[in-house]
Every structure is written in C-alpha cells, then in structure tokens.
Scaffold this motif. Structure first.
Motif, PDB file in Angstrom:
ATOM      1  N   GLU A 364      -4.402  14.362   1.070  1.00  0.00           N
ATOM      2  CA  GLU A 364      -5.847  14.572   1.073  1.00  0.00           C
ATOM      3  C   GLU A 364      -6.362  13.749   2.235  1.00  0.00           C
ATOM      4  O   GLU A 364      -6.097  12.553   2.334  1.00  0.00           O
ATOM      5  CB  GLU A 364      -6.459  14.109  -0.247  1.00  0.00           C
ATOM      6  N   ALA A 365      -7.082  14.375   3.144  1.00  0.00           N
ATOM      7  CA  ALA A 365      -7.369  13.751   4.439  1.00  0.00           C
ATOM      8  C   ALA A 365      -8.070  12.405   4.302  1.00  0.00           C
ATOM      9  O   ALA A 365      -7.753  11.457   5.013  1.00  0.00           O
ATOM     10  CB  ALA A 365      -8.203  14.703   5.294  1.00  0.00           C
ATOM     11  N   GLY A 366      -9.032  12.296   3.383  1.00  0.00           N
ATOM     12  CA  GLY A 366      -9.748  11.031   3.205  1.00  0.00           C
ATOM     13  C   GLY A 366      -8.840   9.921   2.711  1.00  0.00           C
ATOM     14  O   GLY A 366      -8.960   8.763   3.146  1.00  0.00           O
ATOM     15  N   TYR A 367      -7.913  10.258   1.819  1.00  0.00           N
ATOM     16  CA  TYR A 367      -6.968   9.271   1.297  1.00  0.00           C
ATOM     17  C   TYR A 367      -5.988   8.830   2.381  1.00  0.00           C
ATOM     18  O   TYR A 367      -5.716   7.630   2.553  1.00  0.00           O
ATOM     19  CB  TYR A 367      -6.218   9.844   0.105  1.00  0.00           C
ATOM     20  N   ASP A 368      -5.469   9.787   3.134  1.00  0.00           N
ATOM     21  CA  ASP A 368      -4.524   9.447   4.202  1.00  0.00           C
ATOM     22  C   ASP A 368      -5.195   8.618   5.293  1.00  0.00           C
ATOM     23  O   ASP A 368      -4.575   7.727   5.887  1.00  0.00           O
ATOM     24  CB  ASP A 368      -3.922  10.716   4.803  1.00  0.00           C
ATOM     25  N   ALA A 369      -6.476   8.893   5.569  1.00  0.00           N
ATOM     26  CA  ALA A 369      -7.208   8.076   6.539  1.00  0.00           C
ATOM     27  C   ALA A 369      -7.341   6.638   6.031  1.00  0.00           C
ATOM     28  O   ALA A 369      -7.178   5.676   6.797  1.00  0.00           O
ATOM     29  CB  ALA A 369      -8.589   8.681   6.799  1.00  0.00           C
ATOM     30  N   PHE A 370      -7.620   6.475   4.744  1.00  0.00           N
ATOM     31  CA  PHE A 370      -7.685   5.146   4.128  1.00  0.00           C
ATOM     32  C   PHE A 370      -6.340   4.419   4.255  1.00  0.00           C
ATOM     33  O   PHE A 370      -6.291   3.234   4.595  1.00  0.00           O
ATOM     34  CB  PHE A 370      -8.092   5.278   2.661  1.00  0.00           C
ATOM     35  N   LEU A 371      -5.232   5.143   4.019  1.00  0.00           N
ATOM     36  CA  LEU A 371      -3.903   4.531   4.152  1.00  0.00           C
ATOM     37  C   LEU A 371      -3.641   4.091   5.587  1.00  0.00           C
ATOM     38  O   LEU A 371      -3.085   3.011   5.816  1.00  0.00           O
ATOM     39  CB  LEU A 371      -2.815   5.516   3.706  1.00  0.00           C
ATOM     40  N   CYS A 372      -4.032   4.919   6.561  1.00  0.00           N
ATOM     41  CA  CYS A 372      -3.818   4.576   7.979  1.00  0.00           C
ATOM     42  C   CYS A 372      -4.459   3.238   8.317  1.00  0.00           C
ATOM     43  O   CYS A 372      -3.819   2.351   8.906  1.00  0.00           O
ATOM     44  CB  CYS A 372      -4.427   5.654   8.883  1.00  0.00           C
ATOM     45  N   GLY A 373      -5.735   3.098   7.967  1.00  0.00           N
ATOM     46  CA  GLY A 373      -6.432   1.855   8.281  1.00  0.00           C
ATOM     47  C   GLY A 373      -5.859   0.667   7.541  1.00  0.00           C
ATOM     48  O   GLY A 373      -5.755  -0.438   8.086  1.00  0.00           O
ATOM     49  N   SER A 374      -5.441   0.877   6.283  1.00  0.00           N
ATOM     50  CA  SER A 374      -4.871  -0.208   5.485  1.00  0.00           C
ATOM     51  C   SER A 374      -3.539  -0.666   6.052  1.00  0.00           C
ATOM     52  O   SER A 374      -3.260  -1.865   6.136  1.00  0.00           O
ATOM     53  CB  SER A 374      -4.699   0.253   4.036  1.00  0.00           C
ATOM     54  N   VAL A 375      -2.710   0.298   6.468  1.00  0.00           N
ATOM     55  CA  VAL A 375      -1.414  -0.034   7.066  1.00  0.00           C
ATOM     56  C   VAL A 375      -1.615  -0.866   8.333  1.00  0.00           C
ATOM     57  O   VAL A 375      -0.914  -1.855   8.565  1.00  0.00           O
ATOM     58  CB  VAL A 375      -0.626   1.260   7.380  1.00  0.00           C
ATOM     59  N   LEU A 376      -2.592  -0.494   9.142  1.00  0.00           N
ATOM     60  CA  LEU A 376      -2.846  -1.238  10.374  1.00  0.00           C
ATOM     61  C   LEU A 376      -3.140  -2.705  10.071  1.00  0.00           C
ATOM     62  O   LEU A 376      -2.617  -3.607  10.741  1.00  0.00           O
ATOM     63  CB  LEU A 376      -4.021  -0.621  11.126  1.00  0.00           C
ATOM     64  N   TYR A 377      -3.953  -2.976   9.055  1.00  0.00           N
ATOM     65  CA  TYR A 377      -4.340  -4.355   8.813  1.00  0.00           C
ATOM     66  C   TYR A 377      -3.272  -5.160   8.087  1.00  0.00           C
ATOM     67  O   TYR A 377      -3.224  -6.374   8.214  1.00  0.00           O
ATOM     68  CB  TYR A 377      -5.697  -4.426   8.095  1.00  0.00           C
ATOM     69  N   VAL A 378      -2.380  -4.491   7.368  1.00  0.00           N
ATOM     70  CA  VAL A 378      -1.237  -5.218   6.810  1.00  0.00           C
ATOM     71  C   VAL A 378      -0.307  -5.656   7.942  1.00  0.00           C
ATOM     72  O   VAL A 378       0.329  -6.706   7.876  1.00  0.00           O
ATOM     73  CB  VAL A 378      -0.482  -4.341   5.790  1.00  0.00           C
ATOM     74  N   PHE A 379      -0.258  -4.869   9.004  1.00  0.00           N
ATOM     75  CA  PHE A 379       0.605  -5.183  10.137  1.00  0.00           C
ATOM     76  C   PHE A 379       0.179  -6.440  10.880  1.00  0.00           C
ATOM     77  O   PHE A 379       0.905  -6.905  11.756  1.00  0.00           O
ATOM     78  CB  PHE A 379       0.631  -4.020  11.127  1.00  0.00           C
ATOM     79  N   GLN A 380      -0.981  -6.993  10.586  1.00  0.00           N
ATOM     80  CA  GLN A 380      -1.414  -8.195  11.299  1.00  0.00           C
ATOM     81  C   GLN A 380      -0.508  -9.390  10.999  1.00  0.00           C
ATOM     82  O   GLN A 380      -0.520 -10.384  11.699  1.00  0.00           O
ATOM     83  CB  GLN A 380      -2.856  -8.544  10.938  1.00  0.00           C
ATOM     84  N   ASN A 381       0.327  -9.274   9.932  1.00  0.00           N
ATOM     85  CA  ASN A 381       1.274 -10.351   9.620  1.00  0.00           C
ATOM     86  C   ASN A 381       2.404 -10.434  10.636  1.00  0.00           C
ATOM     87  O   ASN A 381       3.132 -11.418  10.667  1.00  0.00           O
ATOM     88  CB  ASN A 381       1.885 -10.123   8.231  1.00  0.00           C
ATOM     89  N   PHE A 382       2.578  -9.381  11.418  1.00  0.00           N
ATOM     90  CA  PHE A 382       3.704  -9.331  12.337  1.00  0.00           C
ATOM     91  C   PHE A 382       3.197  -9.534  13.757  1.00  0.00           C
ATOM     92  O   PHE A 382       2.192  -8.981  14.145  1.00  0.00           O
ATOM     93  CB  PHE A 382       4.417  -7.978  12.233  1.00  0.00           C
ATOM     94  N   SER A 383       3.911 -10.339  14.506  1.00  0.00           N
ATOM     95  CA  SER A 383       3.514 -10.574  15.896  1.00  0.00           C
ATOM     96  C   SER A 383       4.766 -10.706  16.742  1.00  0.00           C
ATOM     97  O   SER A 383       5.876 -10.746  16.239  1.00  0.00           O
ATOM     98  CB  SER A 383       2.663 -11.841  16.004  1.00  0.00           C
ATOM     99  N   GLY A 384       4.566 -10.791  18.025  1.00  0.00           N
ATOM    100  CA  GLY A 384       5.700 -10.919  18.934  1.00  0.00           C
ATOM    101  C   GLY A 384       5.773  -9.734  19.864  1.00  0.00           C
ATOM    102  O   GLY A 384       4.988  -8.792  19.784  1.00  0.00           O
ATOM    103  N   GLU A 385       6.739  -9.765  20.759  1.00  0.00           N
ATOM    104  CA  GLU A 385       6.880  -8.695  21.734  1.00  0.00           C
ATOM    105  C   GLU A 385       7.471  -7.459  21.074  1.00  0.00           C
ATOM    106  O   GLU A 385       8.250  -7.538  20.130  1.00  0.00           O
ATOM    107  CB  GLU A 385       7.788  -9.147  22.885  1.00  0.00           C
ATOM    108  N   ASP A 386       7.098  -6.302  21.613  1.00  0.00           N
ATOM    109  CA  ASP A 386       7.662  -5.058  21.116  1.00  0.00           C
ATOM    110  C   ASP A 386       9.142  -4.984  21.454  1.00  0.00           C
ATOM    111  O   ASP A 386       9.583  -5.397  22.527  1.00  0.00           O
ATOM    112  CB  ASP A 386       6.947  -3.851  21.750  1.00  0.00           C
ATOM    113  N   ALA A 387       9.904  -4.420  20.509  1.00  0.00           N
ATOM    114  CA  ALA A 387      11.323  -4.206  20.771  1.00  0.00           C
ATOM    115  C   ALA A 387      11.484  -3.099  21.804  1.00  0.00           C
ATOM    116  O   ALA A 387      10.688  -2.156  21.833  1.00  0.00           O
ATOM    117  CB  ALA A 387      12.043  -3.825  19.482  1.00  0.00           C
ATOM    118  N   PRO A 388      12.474  -3.205  22.686  1.00  0.00           N
ATOM    119  CA  PRO A 388      12.649  -2.156  23.693  1.00  0.00           C
ATOM    120  C   PRO A 388      12.982  -0.822  23.042  1.00  0.00           C
ATOM    121  O   PRO A 388      13.676  -0.764  22.020  1.00  0.00           O
ATOM    122  CB  PRO A 388      13.827  -2.674  24.532  1.00  0.00           C
TER     123      PRO A 388
END
Length: 495
Positions: A364-388
C-alpha cells in the motif's frame, strides 16, 4: 490516510503547509504494470527486457518504454516533521490517482495482468482508483487544455460524460422555451468534471443562460438577458473561468508543484521507476536522453535518497540477513540484530494515520512510503565510508561440437540452474553475467566436465576480440619487421 478526488481539493491547503514545514519526504508508487513484455525479437537481452549488460542509458530507454505504457494507480507520501531533536511525527497519505479526462486527448494506458493480480492480493481497491482517482496532467497536457479553453474548442472525451451532457442539454432546452428571465432550474447527479463540462457546453450553446454550481453534485441554470450574461462573464467569482478549470484539471499536479517548490530531501526504495513516472505524469513527457532526464530530475528534487542503495552498502559492513524487500529491511532494522547505541530516533504516526502502527499494509503506497522514511532514520546508527562496489566476475562459454548455437539457446541452457544474461562474443564464444557470486561458482563447478560447453573466468587480455585482433596484427608486424631485419642485414656473398 486515504485521499481521493472528492476530498483532495479540500485537503490541499493543509497538505501544502505540511510539505513546506517537513524535515524530509518519503515516496512510493503503485502502477498498472512495471516492465513491458513486448521485446522487439526473441533474444533475451533485447527489446524492453532488462539485461545486466545494459548501460544506464540503455536501461533508461527500456524503462522509458514501460513508463509510457503504464500509469500510476496510487501514490504514497509520508511527511516527516521534527517535533524535537529525537522525535519525528509522520503524516502518511494514500492518494488514488487517475489521468485527467477534462477536455484533453483521451489518455491510453496498459494493464499488466500480473501486476493487477499482485495488487489485488494485497487488497488494492480498484473501484477507488477508477471512480475516485485524483486527476493529474503534465505541462504539455495543460498547455493543450489551456489552448482549447482560450479558443472555445471544447471537446468531451468520455462517452459517459457525453451521455450526461446530452441529457442535461435536452432538459435545459425543453425548460428554457417556456421560462421567463431570472427563472432557474437545477441539474442533479453531476460528478467530477461533469460539473464543469455541463456548464461550459450550456454556456457555449445557449447565449441566454447562466450556470452556477451549488455543490452536492448540483448545478443551477438561470435564464438571463444578453446584457446580464455579459456582466456575469466578467465577474471574478465565475467558477468556470479558465484559471479555475485548470486548477481543477491539474488535480494532484498542484501538490507535485508544491513538492518541487519545497526542495525537501526525497526518499524512496528502488526509486528509478517512481522518479520516471513523476517526470512523465506531472512534469513533462520523458526525454529520450538519459542525461537530460537526470538534469531535469535533479533540478526538481536536488536531494534524492534511495534506501535500497543505502541498504546494500550497510549489508556489506554488518552481519545482517541479506534482504532487499522493503518490509523485510524494516523488520531487520527494528529487530535485536540492530545495535541501539546511539538510540534510534522516535518515529510517531499522527493520529489520523495511526492504523499503520497497528497493522502492516505491504504494497500500500502510503505504508511503503512510511517504511522508506523510517528505514532511512534507523540507518543513522551506521557511519563510515561506503564499501567499494563489487560485481561477480564475467564468465566466458566456449562451444565445442555444437554448431549453430545462439544467445537464446545458451540462455535456456543455464536458465534451469541460475539466472545469467548472455551476450555473443565471437563465433563460438559467449559471455555470461550474473549479479550473484554463488551462481558463478555453481556454473564453474557443474560445467567443469561438460562435453560441449567449456566455462571459465573471462580474461580481457585473452578473450577480448579486440585484444586478440591487436595481438594478431602486432604479431604480423613483428614478424615482418624481423624478416626485414634479417634479410636486410644479411652479408653480401663475393666471388
């Protein structure tokens, strides 16, 4: 929260305000189909079919064909707003969309049976899509409509609307013959664009009538003198003025223009098709040039974040299960596998969108949009250079004792074992490309003793036809140089 055509115009001012105050926005779309299944010939890597060998420009051109064939059924928009330094409030909306039919060329689109079946399995309501879809148009379609309105060359494209108009004209024609000036009558059961179309057609056909919408699917028709009619036409309150009609016909495009104006970071998951549909349906038809598309989309949305790309980078650093489905990614990041130091920000759904906190609604587009934004902010726990970025190595198949073999036959040979894209290399050689290391290892192992197909790792210096040609030419040149040196430097014999 679900929003259809009936409620959209009323909610638009509040939606605009929330978008402009947002920290960032997340987007998801559902379509009538994803990838067209009409290749130009039988080769697996041709036509509209995506291949791992495709360059970005080639993939864009194939995706462009699909975007032009299919349409958007539902757009999900999650608006993330800062409440404090560690809390975000989310308003998540489901917009049912349907192409505008107001006076423009009738829009045609394709339905993919598998996509329709897939969405139906997850509870998609096609009645809301067809009956209450919010209209939209791009700049080219709006320009055409504007020209028709200015020229008075009105055209009703819907057969249903034509029947409604015929009935309304018959009723008004019968009534007006006996009516006195200033008398009125009411037309009822008019929905959507029929409210505009009935008024425009009646005003164009009858110079002694005036119309006015009353709401609740009703239009008032009034018999007036030509002088009174002229005064009413110049009134700033006339709902059938060109600007009001265009505003209504633009529909969801009005909100899209607010998204562009806001310049907020836009988050999606595997969002290339979403971006292409945004461009094609609400901005301008997709250009043929991939470079032009990139310039346009980055002018519209300067900050784009694709959580699928971010996910792949994180998976290379952390011992998480390798999942790419959005719901699975969200589940893993919210599980005990994810370190909580530093703590994740609190994400709270607004009261009018709370059902997503109580029940999962995948696809459901509204739910998946909510998941997208939530996933992005959970990712703030991870930092460092991107893997090649790493890809599995190419394989080369050398054919022995099997004449006439082509790309499709090679593709079918390996299809049962794993997924490879195939490209012809030379008379009896083909290149295999996969996106999974385990498939490469499996083929090297299982085809080690095949009687007709010898599979090995591709070595550019050894297998490239250009390199082989260059080596052959270099060898010939070296041989002639050696002969010339030997013959030219031999001592003369004297007697």
């Amino acid at each position: 929260m679900e929003v259809g055509a009936a409620a959209f115009q009323r909610r638009l001012p509040r939606l605009r305000g929330r978008v402009l105050r947002a920290a960032f926005l997340a987007l998801d779309m559902e379509f009538t189909g994803l990838h067209s299944t009409f290749p130009q010939n039988n080769e697996p890597s041709s036509g509209f079919v995506h291949s791992l060998f495709d360059s970005p420009a080639e993939r864009y051109l194939k995706a462009r064909q699909s975007v032009q064939r299919f349409t958007v059924t539902q757009l999900g928009l999650a608006i993330f707003s800062n409440e404090n330094s560690n809390k975000y409030v989310v308003h998540s909306y489901n917009f049912f969309l349907f192409p505008s039919t107001l006076g423009v060329t009738d829009v045609e689109f394709t339905l993919s049976a598998s996509s329709i079946q897939f969405l139906s399995r997850y509870g998609f309501d096609y009645n809301k899509f067809l009956k209450d879809g919010i209209p939209y148009m791009n700049e080219v379609q709006e320009k055409i409509l504007s020209q028709h309105l200015s020229a008075g060359s009105w055209k009703v494209s819907s057969a249903l609307d034509r029947d409604v108009l015929k009935k309304a004209i018959d009723e008004v024609t019968c009534w007006i013959a006996a009516a006195e000036e200033e008398e009125t009558m009411i037309l009822q059961d008019l929905s959507g664009y029929q409210m505009f179309e009935v008024q425009l057609v009646l005003r164009q056909a009858l110079q002694n009538v005036w119309t006015q919408p009353l709401g609740d699917k009703k239009v008032m028709v009034k018999k007036v003198s030509p002088q009174h009619r002229q005064l009413l036409e110049n009134s700033s309150y006339d709902c059938c003025q060109k600007e009001f009609i265009l505003l209504s016909a633009r529909g969801f495009t009005n909100l899209f223009q607010t998204l562009v104006k806001a310049k907020k970071p836009l988050v999606g998951h595997n969002m290339l098709m979403d971006l292409m549909h945004l461009h094609d349906k609400f901005y301008k038809p997709l250009p043929e040039s991939y470079e032009e598309f990139k310039r346009n989309i980055h002018n519209l949305f300067p900050v784009l974040i694709d959580t699928k790309t971010v996910t792949k980078s994180i998976w290379k650093k952390c011992p998480f299960p390798r999942v790419s489905n959005l719901l699975e990614v969200y589940a893993v990041l919210c599980s005990n596998l994810n370190p909580k130091d530093p703590p994740c920000p609190v994400i709270a759904l607004a009261s009018d969108c709370s059902r997503y906190a109580e029940k999962k609604s995948p696809h459901e587009a509204g739910y998946d949009a909510f998941l997208c934004g939530s996933v992005l902010y959970v990712f703030q726990n991870f930092s460092g250079e991107d893997a090649p970025c790493q890809r599995p190595p190419l394989l080369v198949v050398h054919v022995r004792g099997w004449p006439g073999l082509n790309e499709r036959q090679i593709y079918q040979e390996f299809k049962a074992l794993c997924r490879f894209d195939v490209r012809w290399l030379s008379k009896d050689q083909f290149i295999l490309l996969s996106n999974k290391y385990k498939h490469v290892g499996r083929v090297l192992r299982d085809y080690k003793h095949h009687p007709h197909l010898r599979v090995s790792l591709y070595r550019h210096w050894r297998h490239s036809p250009r390199v082989n040609c260059l080596l052959q030419v270099s060898g010939i040149v070296a041989l002639w140089s050696l002969l010339a040196f030997v013959l030219g430097g031999a001592p003369c014999c004297s007697f």
